[in-house]
Design an enzyme around this catalytic site. Sequence first.
Site, PDB file in Angstrom:
ATOM      1  N   HIS A 118      39.025  14.096  55.997  1.00  0.00           N
ATOM      2  CA  HIS A 118      38.826  13.775  54.585  1.00  0.00           C
ATOM      3  C   HIS A 118      39.014  15.046  53.744  1.00  0.00           C
ATOM      4  O   HIS A 118      39.375  16.103  54.258  1.00  0.00           O
ATOM      5  CB  HIS A 118      37.421  13.212  54.364  1.00  0.00           C
ATOM      6  CG  HIS A 118      37.253  11.808  54.846  1.00  0.00           C
ATOM      7  ND1 HIS A 118      36.813  10.783  54.038  1.00  0.00           N
ATOM      8  CD2 HIS A 118      37.480  11.242  56.062  1.00  0.00           C
ATOM      9  CE1 HIS A 118      36.759   9.654  54.728  1.00  0.00           C
ATOM     10  NE2 HIS A 118      37.158   9.912  55.968  1.00  0.00           N
ATOM     11  N   GLU A 167      35.369  17.173  56.326  1.00  0.00           N
ATOM     12  CA  GLU A 167      35.727  17.380  54.919  1.00  0.00           C
ATOM     13  C   GLU A 167      36.389  18.748  54.844  1.00  0.00           C
ATOM     14  O   GLU A 167      35.754  19.779  55.027  1.00  0.00           O
ATOM     15  CB  GLU A 167      34.476  17.319  54.038  1.00  0.00           C
ATOM     16  CG  GLU A 167      33.734  15.998  54.103  1.00  0.00           C
ATOM     17  CD  GLU A 167      34.414  14.903  53.290  1.00  0.00           C
ATOM     18  OE1 GLU A 167      35.359  15.223  52.542  1.00  0.00           O
ATOM     19  OE2 GLU A 167      33.989  13.738  53.392  1.00  0.00           O
TER      20      GLU A 167
END
Length: 627
Positions: free
Chosen positions: A359, A451
């Site tokens: 992500h 992330e």
Amino acid sequence: MGLGPHRARLNIQSGIEDGDMYDGAWCAKYEDQYQWLQVDALRPTLFTGVILQGRNSIWSWDWVETYKVQLSNDSETWKTCMNGTEEAVFVGSRNEPETPYLALFPQPAVARWIRINPQTWYWNGTICLRAEVLGCPLPDPDNVWQHLSDKLSGSKDNLDFRHHNYKELMKAVNEECPRITRIYTIGKSYTGLKMYVMEISDNPGKHELGEPEFRYVAGMHGNEVVGRELVLNLMQYICREFRRGNPRIVRLVTTTRIHLLPSMNPDGYETAFEKGSELAGWALGRYSYEWVDMNHNFPDLNNIMWDAKENDTEMVKTANHYIPIPEYYTKEDAFVTPETRAVISWMQDIPFVLSANLHGGELVVTYPFDCTRDWAPQENTPTADDSFFRWLATVYASTNLVMANPDRRICHSEDFQQHNNVINGGAWHTVPGSMNDFSYMHTNCFEVTVELSCDKFPHASELPTEWENNKESLLVYMEQVHRGIKGVVRDKMTKKGIADAIVKVEDLDHDIRSAADGDYWRLLNPGEYKVTVWAEGYFPSMRRCSVGTEARPTVCDFILIKTPRQSMNEILAKGGRLPQDLQLKLRALRLRKLRVSTKAINQRREHSRKARGTRFARAPRPLTPLA
């Protein structure tokens, strides 16, 4: 502090509290036309434009509607950007604070410092903005360190760093390395775009006995493009390093079957790409074409398992793995995207062992469970494999150059460095229906979410740096698929592998199953383990397996013996006659069962007789009176 100039970065997100230390913009103290936000480019720069947003806040609406731009080479003398003979006035945000608006200068201008000078703002708000300054750095003859700095920045790997049409790059890699690569598709998006996967293996197209399967999934949110480009660069890097004979890459390719899905949400990416880097904003392209967040679109197996466990008895225990998909989810009218269905089918077809979901928008690695119990908004919700998941997350975070930097800035409002840049998903925020949780509870595969960067859609010029920040992390994480134990579960008589054999590790309430050929992989931290394997129609088998600290698995094979009844059923099903030795075994087994059951019945009768004798001891018989 919460509204200082350090909060003026484009797309920065605010904290929950209005006006806290991490608010969603720079805001001026006074409301007049003499306020400014100043940026030092650190070197002469050809400035070409500005992108502006308003304030990110769930409480306030604030944005700048028009502004001027001033430039300086010494930070003391300022010149206003001109439009012919008049001072140029640029249009900022309109009607809402989240959409980025681009303003290009009438003429590019060279300077070192630039100021954004608001002129008008939302009538019911105040002067607040987030900005991106556009320009090209120029050579500085007075800076002797500049040339060295320019050489050190970016990447030393000669890869194709740009925002790609990923099909073209995958085709180019396949043509460069046809012996170790294969392109296949797992389905189509809502608009019909194919979901391509690159397989990398020394024997592509085939599952090899004992070789673990690994996957990277990127682009679940279409506007989070760093993962997409990293996966594309990774396949190009592995191809070229394999051809060069890099021992690490050769070992990885020859011992692992790697699957790389660059874009799980191609429709969302196309939406974001059409706007372009910086202009896509925070959410444009995040969702599917049907406006579904795919990371909430998988079956919520967590609550099914937790609800069932509350009704557990000694005789009936809830399964802790391979939890089936609920019937409502499989119906044609279920609100499930075609992309999600394609990925679920992919997970069921291939015995994946390890995965990561890439992500963007933060710098942290999260691990299951993502969904909290009882719908708490935030709560640490560990799995049975919590220690190994924390190891996986730490492996990636500790080798990532940005996450491991103690001096790095906070992306938005949370300081994940206090957690060493790893956190349980539920402890961050609850995510029911996540791909991580589904992967763990419905298949054998362990998965974390990475992330990768503060910016979701960085400019192409920043991609070499993003690659360098993540290259080692991507490689070392893949190597973790070789930790723990592995082996083959075989039938003693036929020597063939047994599919769906259950592999249970003592004191770990999460089992896994063998693949179609009987091979299995169980990720474990170093230690001594008691492992039991059983399958339908077989006697269970137990052995102790030791896992070392090296990144290579311990081989623990199992041989299972069929129960006599299973052997009899298989022979009779084929119309055969039972061999004499099997008949004798079955007769002995029936006699043993008869003796055991007879003994148990006699014991119950004796116990009952004694109990009656204690309660109803005979009284003396009364004499009968004479007539």
